[in-house]
Motif scaffolding. Structure first.
Motif, PDB file in Angstrom:
ATOM      1  N   GLU A 115       0.809  -1.209   0.000  1.00 47.99           N
ATOM      2  CA  GLU A 115       0.000   0.000   0.000  1.00 47.99           C
ATOM      3  C   GLU A 115       0.852   1.274   0.000  1.00 47.99           C
ATOM      4  OE1 GLU A 115      -3.306  -0.185  -0.315  1.00 47.99           O
ATOM      5  OE2 GLU A 115      -3.038  -2.362  -0.413  1.00 47.99           O
ATOM      6  N   GLU A 127     -10.290   3.978  -7.904  1.00 47.13           N
ATOM      7  CA  GLU A 127     -10.266   3.239  -6.642  1.00 47.13           C
ATOM      8  C   GLU A 127      -9.970   4.150  -5.452  1.00 47.13           C
ATOM      9  OE1 GLU A 127      -7.329   0.253  -7.313  1.00 47.13           O
ATOM     10  OE2 GLU A 127      -8.657  -1.032  -8.488  1.00 47.13           O
ATOM     11  N   LYS A 133      -7.202   5.862  -4.993  1.00 46.90           N
ATOM     12  CA  LYS A 133      -5.789   5.798  -4.628  1.00 46.90           C
ATOM     13  C   LYS A 133      -5.024   6.909  -5.360  1.00 46.90           C
ATOM     14  CE  LYS A 133      -5.922   0.785  -3.893  1.00 46.90           C
ATOM     15  NZ  LYS A 133      -5.375  -0.535  -4.311  1.00 46.90           N
ATOM     16  N   PRO A 151       2.853   4.191  -1.552  1.00 48.59           N
ATOM     17  CA  PRO A 151       2.990   4.817  -2.872  1.00 48.59           C
ATOM     18  C   PRO A 151       4.427   4.850  -3.378  1.00 48.59           C
ATOM     19  CG  PRO A 151       1.533   6.108  -1.476  1.00 48.59           C
ATOM     20  CD  PRO A 151       2.177   5.069  -0.596  1.00 48.59           C
ATOM     21  N   ASP A 162      -1.147   6.788  -5.309  1.00 47.72           N
ATOM     22  CA  ASP A 162      -0.573   5.811  -6.243  1.00 47.72           C
ATOM     23  C   ASP A 162      -0.619   6.337  -7.674  1.00 47.72           C
ATOM     24  OD1 ASP A 162       0.135   3.232  -4.750  1.00 47.72           O
ATOM     25  OD2 ASP A 162      -1.864   3.636  -3.990  1.00 47.72           O
ATOM     26  N   PHE A 207      -6.226   3.586 -10.594  1.00 51.24           N
ATOM     27  CA  PHE A 207      -5.924   4.027  -9.226  1.00 51.24           C
ATOM     28  C   PHE A 207      -6.877   5.138  -8.794  1.00 51.24           C
ATOM     29  CE2 PHE A 207      -1.344   2.450  -9.731  1.00 51.24           C
ATOM     30  CZ  PHE A 207      -1.539   1.390  -8.850  1.00 51.24           C
TER      31      PHE A 207
END
Length: 345
Positions: free
Chosen positions: A232, A278, A280, A234, A283, A275
């Motif tokens: 998890e 989601e 994120k 980055p 990321d 990403f």
């Protein structure tokens, strides 16, 4: 084996005293008769060195003056280790007593074998393969690595389906056996990688020179994984995307790397969008930063890899003639055995 070669297990550590405490006893129980165990320390601040010196005085400790990452750390430590074979072993790995013997026997059988890896299974789920290596590493035409036993994020259970030793494309740095002479010949890892995919780069360079990378099914180890950078983080995403572009640039001829990296920019942009959908965002930004790094350095003067490798082989064993990302997401091929065998070199 008469006059067994000298083997050095070399564990690179950075603030991993809890892993050393948990996993060093199994390493010390290894039964190879001509064995040194070395811990290289990347300037830890958690008492790792004092712990080893107090509890395991037989282990040689080599201290780096800073955290040089996986690549720079190993390069500096191995320059001070004398052996016929190095075993690069992560600190979060449990090994059985006789795990070394089958691998060295395999490597001694052929002078062209430079690197080998055991079967890597999950420490917390011992009937399953582990993400970082599984039953040997492969690579597709776009530079995406995958494993026999793990494609993208799908990991298989070990049901005896990969019990045949044989040639692969890359061996995981979690447990990499390499002949010292070949490590020296290639100049070790590329320092720029810092961590992630440096072992694929090293194996690709060796294969381009005609050496073999092998998987030994008769040896298995158990890897905890995520000891330094978890999935998890980055920064891990950044390193994976950045280093993958460097990997392609270095090991493909210039004209071919331009084609592949152009396609990769499109595919990586799709990964960024995924990403974002989601949630994120860090990321997604990490992927963007990876591309920015590559663009800044693509025409860097003095880069020996600027025009690709001096020796190149387009049909290396373990290379998949296709796109593993397309096969996984579009064709739903989630296991290695589901891939088209005719598309492998």
């Amino acid at each position: 084996m008469n006059n067994p070669p000298k083997v050095a297990i070399v564990i690179l550590n950075w603030n991993g005293v809890k892993h050393l405490c948990q996993f060093l006893p199994s390493v010390l129980a290894s039964t190879w008769p001509n064995l040194d165990i070395v811990v290289g320390d990347n300037a830890s601040t958690d008492g790792s060195v004092a712990f080893i010196q107090s509890n395991y005085p037989s282990i040689k400790v080599i201290k780096n003056d800073s955290n040089y990452g996986f690549t720079g750390g190993y390069n500096r430590v191995l320059a001070q280790v004398e052996a016929d074979y190095y075993i690069l072993l992560n600190s979060d790995v449990e090994v059985p007593p006789a795990w070394i013997e089958p691998v060295i026997t395999l490597m001694e059988s052929d002078p062209l074998i430079a690197v080998a890896a055991p079967k890597i299974k999950a420490y917390n789920q011992k009937d399953s393969f582990e993400h970082a290596g599984a039953a040997g590493g492969f690579i597709d035409s776009f530079g995406y690595p995958f494993c026999r036993g793990r494609i993208v994020y799908e990991v298989e259970q070990d049901k005896g389906q990969y019990q045949q030793s044989g040639e692969i494309f890359w061996a995981s740095g979690a447990s990499m056996f390499i002949k010292k002479k070949h490590w020296d010949e290639m100049g070790g890892f590329d320092d720029r990688f810092f961590a992630h995919m440096e072992e694929i780069d090293l194996c690709w360079r060796l294969k381009n020179k005609g050496y073999k990378i092998m998987y030994c099914a008769q040896s298995e180890i158990f890897h905890l994984g995520g000891g330094t950078l978890n999935t998890e983080n980055p920064f891990k995403t950044y390193l994976n995307f950045r280093n993958n572009l460097l990997l392609v640039k270095k090991n493909l001829p210039f004209w071919k790397s331009v084609i592949v990296i152009s396609a990769r920019f499109v595919l990586d942009f799709m990964a960024m969008l995924r990403f974002l959908t989601e949630g994120k965002r860090k990321d997604a930004w990490a992927v963007s930063r990876a591309h920015q790094y590559y663009i800044r350095h693509i025409f860097e003067k003095g880069d020996p890899a600027r025009r690709g490798p001096q020796v190149y082989n387009s049909k290396l064993t373990g290379m998949y003639h296709g796109c593993i990302i397309w096969d996984f997401f579009a064709k739903k091929h989630t296991t290695f055995t589901g891939l088209d065998r005719e598309r492998f070199y």
